[in-house]
Design an enzyme around this catalytic site. Structure first.
Site, PDB file in Angstrom:
ATOM      1  CG  HIS A  73     -56.551   6.311  -0.706  1.00  0.00           C
ATOM      2  ND1 HIS A  73     -55.375   7.006  -0.597  1.00  0.00           N
ATOM      3  CD2 HIS A  73     -56.242   5.133  -1.307  1.00  0.00           C
ATOM      4  CE1 HIS A  73     -54.392   6.296  -1.111  1.00  0.00           C
ATOM      5  NE2 HIS A  73     -54.893   5.151  -1.557  1.00  0.00           N
ATOM      6  CD  GLU A  75     -57.536  10.639   2.614  1.00  0.00           C
ATOM      7  OE1 GLU A  75     -57.839   9.428   2.499  1.00  0.00           O
ATOM      8  OE2 GLU A  75     -56.373  11.028   2.787  1.00  0.00           O
ATOM      9  CB  CYS A 103     -51.719   9.971  -0.705  1.00  0.00           C
ATOM     10  SG  CYS A 103     -53.195   9.576  -1.697  1.00  0.00           S
TER      11      CYS A 103
END
Length: 185
Positions: A73, A75, A103
């Site tokens: 991801h 991030e 998430c």
């Protein structure tokens, strides 16, 4: 948007103009990275970590499909690169800009990195783990109180995701799916 904002939240409409423009500048860069991720076949989420001296130390888009890695991801990749650049996993003096609310996996990584400030564009009503569905940063298991700014360029962030998913659905409808041998029996 949730009505019960945490005391750690800094709603974008209340930010001083100069601060809002500063956040918008970095969110525009995150949107560019998200666009590139979407063009490469990944969900269009972009992230920028800004470190001391207001300089970008990590810029990345989602890479799950490209890397065939479920943890790739934007991030997480940005946090990893920022820690590598600083030579320290404590990111207290850093700000993470991301186009979509993180998430659960990413929210956990953000808390563990002791990030100074999280700024995200649009809420994720399905799996947002900072404010929308869960609130991991303010939960009892959190060892760090995270400051959060929400809604920076929310509409462009939301539209980018919606358009990408709409295009994917339309492309799937145009090309008939080949049935697997198991489905044929």
């Amino acid at each position: 948007m949730p009505d019960d904002l945490s005391s750690h939240d800094l709603p974008s409409q209340e930010l001083a103009d100069e601060t809002a423009l500063h956040h918008q500048r970095w969110m525009r860069r995150a949107l560019e990275l998200a666009e590139a991720a979407g063009a490469a076949g990944d969900v269009p989420v972009g992230a920028v970590v800004v470190g001391p001296g207001d300089r970008a130390i990590a810029e990345v888009g989602n890479r799950r499909e490209q890397d065939q890695d479920p943890t790739a991801h934007a991030e997480v990749l940005a946090l990893r690169e920022a820690a590598r650049q600083l030579g320290n996993w404590h990111l207290n003096d850093c700000t993470l800009y991301v186009t979509l609310e993180p998430c659960p996996m990413c929210a956990g990584a953000i808390v563990l990195s002791r990030l100074g400030l999280l700024v995200y564009g649009t809420h994720d009503p399905k799996s947002g783990a900072v404010r929308s569905v869960l609130n991991l940063p303010d939960g009892p298991a959190s060892n760090h109180r995270l400051r959060v700014v929400t809604g920076i360029l929310a509409e462009p962030c939301r539209q980018q995701l919606q358009q990408w998913f709409q295009q994917r659905r339309q492309a799937q409808r145009r090309s008939p799916r080949t049935m697997t041998p198991t489905e044929l029996s």
